[in-house]
Write a protein that holds these residues in place. Structure first.
Motif, PDB file in Angstrom:
ATOM      1  N   LYS A 135       0.832  -1.203   0.000  1.00 56.19           N
ATOM      2  CA  LYS A 135       0.000   0.000   0.000  1.00 56.19           C
ATOM      3  C   LYS A 135       0.867   1.253   0.000  1.00 56.19           C
ATOM      4  N   ALA A 136       1.931   1.232   0.791  1.00 54.35           N
ATOM      5  CA  ALA A 136       2.844   2.377   0.841  1.00 54.35           C
ATOM      6  C   ALA A 136       3.573   2.564  -0.488  1.00 54.35           C
ATOM      7  N   VAL A 137       3.945   1.458  -1.128  1.00 55.82           N
ATOM      8  CA  VAL A 137       4.628   1.534  -2.421  1.00 55.82           C
ATOM      9  C   VAL A 137       3.731   2.183  -3.462  1.00 55.82           C
ATOM     10  N   LEU A 138       2.480   1.759  -3.525  1.00 53.57           N
ATOM     11  CA  LEU A 138       1.563   2.315  -4.517  1.00 53.57           C
ATOM     12  C   LEU A 138       1.343   3.805  -4.269  1.00 53.57           C
ATOM     13  N   ALA A 150      14.731   1.915  -6.551  1.00 58.29           N
ATOM     14  CA  ALA A 150      15.568   2.637  -5.586  1.00 58.29           C
ATOM     15  C   ALA A 150      14.904   3.931  -5.144  1.00 58.29           C
ATOM     16  N   GLU A 151      14.247   4.613  -6.061  1.00 54.77           N
ATOM     17  CA  GLU A 151      13.568   5.858  -5.702  1.00 54.77           C
ATOM     18  C   GLU A 151      12.379   5.596  -4.776  1.00 54.77           C
ATOM     19  N   ALA A 153      12.186   3.179  -2.718  1.00 55.23           N
ATOM     20  CA  ALA A 153      12.749   2.777  -1.432  1.00 55.23           C
ATOM     21  C   ALA A 153      13.135   3.976  -0.572  1.00 55.23           C
ATOM     22  N   GLU A 154      13.345   5.138  -1.191  1.00 57.33           N
ATOM     23  CA  GLU A 154      13.597   6.347  -0.409  1.00 57.33           C
ATOM     24  C   GLU A 154      12.359   6.723   0.406  1.00 57.33           C
ATOM     25  N   ASP A 155      11.182   6.413  -0.135  1.00 55.18           N
ATOM     26  CA  ASP A 155       9.927   6.729   0.550  1.00 55.18           C
ATOM     27  C   ASP A 155       9.431   5.580   1.426  1.00 55.18           C
ATOM     28  N   VAL A 156       9.831   4.352   1.074  1.00 55.82           N
ATOM     29  CA  VAL A 156       9.376   3.161   1.802  1.00 55.82           C
ATOM     30  C   VAL A 156      10.612   2.398   2.262  1.00 55.82           C
ATOM     31  N   PRO A 206      11.776   2.548 -14.522  1.00 57.63           N
ATOM     32  CA  PRO A 206      10.902   3.125 -13.507  1.00 57.63           C
ATOM     33  C   PRO A 206       9.521   2.477 -13.612  1.00 57.63           C
ATOM     34  N   TRP A 207       8.740   2.638 -12.561  1.00 56.65           N
ATOM     35  CA  TRP A 207       7.416   2.042 -12.494  1.00 56.65           C
ATOM     36  C   TRP A 207       6.352   3.125 -12.423  1.00 56.65           C
TER      37      TRP A 207
END
Length: 391
Positions: A135-138, A150-151, A153-156, A206-207
């Protein structure tokens, strides 16, 4: 099956490949969507394969046409589907592939990841924590628009935790959890791969968020996928369809029955065609092709003796059963090719091909070199002949 069934010879099967797989010059397509539909999806495990397979079948080959479909119009989408392989399919076909194969594979991927996280992750993971992280990733991807693993992962930060793979083995590794979680979200249809950072041969994607695919009744989806595959790859055996899809024997037989597939006799034994497709076809124009590793035509059947000499398997395949770059003449694999560091495209026949074939192959090599330009392509799955030629 009765001996009275129509008999289709290996030569007749090879005669169908040029026009149906858009490999004969007059059959080439104007747009990449037509190519993907003709072969029921382009192999995309190696990013370069999509481009090389498509351009071998386009009237005007070029990476820009493929990028348009993948990243601008998003009319091609990549799904982890048949045989747990990534395929690029049209948005029209994507719901069929999703409901017939991808959904089941995504469920297996989730179960496998959860098992590995519970047993091998350095921190505590369970189903609830995985759902929370997803949920946090989305949310992070939505906020950024598009982002690499990697980007995100900076937020999660949980994505930076590590998992031990192949513990105790010489090839043991400790990758981060992030790449596996994002791949799982892509398998579930929540994320898509955007234009890679770097050239079109890069795997650094990127996603971005993607609308969910429509759900189709599973049995209807399997029947439609079988119909499309058999129209493109038939005649073929039940074992060929089972292998290509990764289905069970029961599902394979049910799908063939649901589409009213008609029996034919092949050199390998009983085979099938879509209704009305058992008549002989006339020999078409001569054609040559340089197809990349994992090209859908080269990997279209489990039984390959009718287009590939068994003696040529060793130089053209890697140790895991992946075929490398191949040279074709009139529906038969006759050699292999590679691109050297200089950019030169070189090939080697594995059998006597004659002057006409050699000239046609040289023309295709020049056509390939022309659109590749300064790009250098190294297959992800390297084979003995490709390595030797590239050296």
């Amino acid at each position: 099956m009765s001996d009275s069934l129509p008999r289709i010879t290996p030569a007749q099967r090879r005669a169908r490949l040029g026009p149906r797989h858009l490999l004969a010059p007059s059959a080439r397509a104007a747009v990449v969507e037509a190519v993907a539909d003709a072969v029921v999806g382009l192999h995309a495990t190696d990013p370069a394969t999509v481009y090389l397979s498509a351009c071998a079948r386009l009237r005007e080959p070029g990476a820009g046409e493929v990028e348009r479909a993948l990243y601008e119009d998003v009319s091609l989408v990549k799904l982890l589907s048949m045989r747990r392989t990534i395929f690029a399919v049209t948005t029209e076909l994507a719901p069929v592939v999703g409901s017939s194969t991808a959904r089941v594979i995504a469920a297996r991927e989730r179960a496998t990841l959860l098992k590995h996280l519970r047993e091998r992750a350095e921190e505590h993971w369970d189903e609830a924590r995985l759902a929370e992280v997803e949920k946090a990733v989305l949310a992070a991807v939505a906020g950024r628009g598009e982002a690499t693993t990697a980007e995100v992962a900076e937020d999660v930060p949980a994505l930076r935790e590590r998992i031990v793979m192949a513990p105790g083995k010489p090839y043991a590794a400790r990758p981060t959890v992030g790449s596996r979680v994002l791949r799982l979200l892509a398998s579930d249809g929540h994320l898509r791969r955007c234009r890679p950072r770097g050239s079109w041969t890069s795997s650094l994607y990127p996603w971005a968020l993607v609308p969910p695919l429509p759900d189709l009744p599973v049995r209807e989806a399997k029947a439609e996928l079988a119909r499309r595959w058999l129209a493109a790859y038939g005649p073929a055996t039940e074992a060929d369809l089972k292998w290509w899809t990764g289905w069970t024997v029961t599902d394979t037989r049910r799908a063939l029955a649901d589409i009213g597939a008609e029996g034919v006799a092949l050199a390998e034994g009983p085979g099938y065609v879509v209704a009305g497709d058992g008549e002989p076809v006339a020999d078409g124009e001569p054609w040559a092709a340089l197809l990349p590793g994992l090209d859908p035509t080269a990997m279209g059947w489990q039984a390959r003796d009718w287009y590939l000499d068994p003696d040529h398997v060793k130089p053209l395949f890697d140790g895991s059963g992946n075929i490398g770059p191949t040279v074709w003449w009139n529906g038969r694999v006759v050699g292999g090719w590679a691109q050297r560091a200089s950019g030169e495209v070189v090939w080697r026949p594995l059998t006597d091909v004659g002057r006409e074939a050699a000239a046609a192959v040289e023309a295709e090599a020049a056509r390939l070199s022309g659109w590749l330009g300064e790009v250098r392509v190294t297959p992800r799955f390297r084979t003995p002949l490709e390595r030797e030629l590239a050296a």
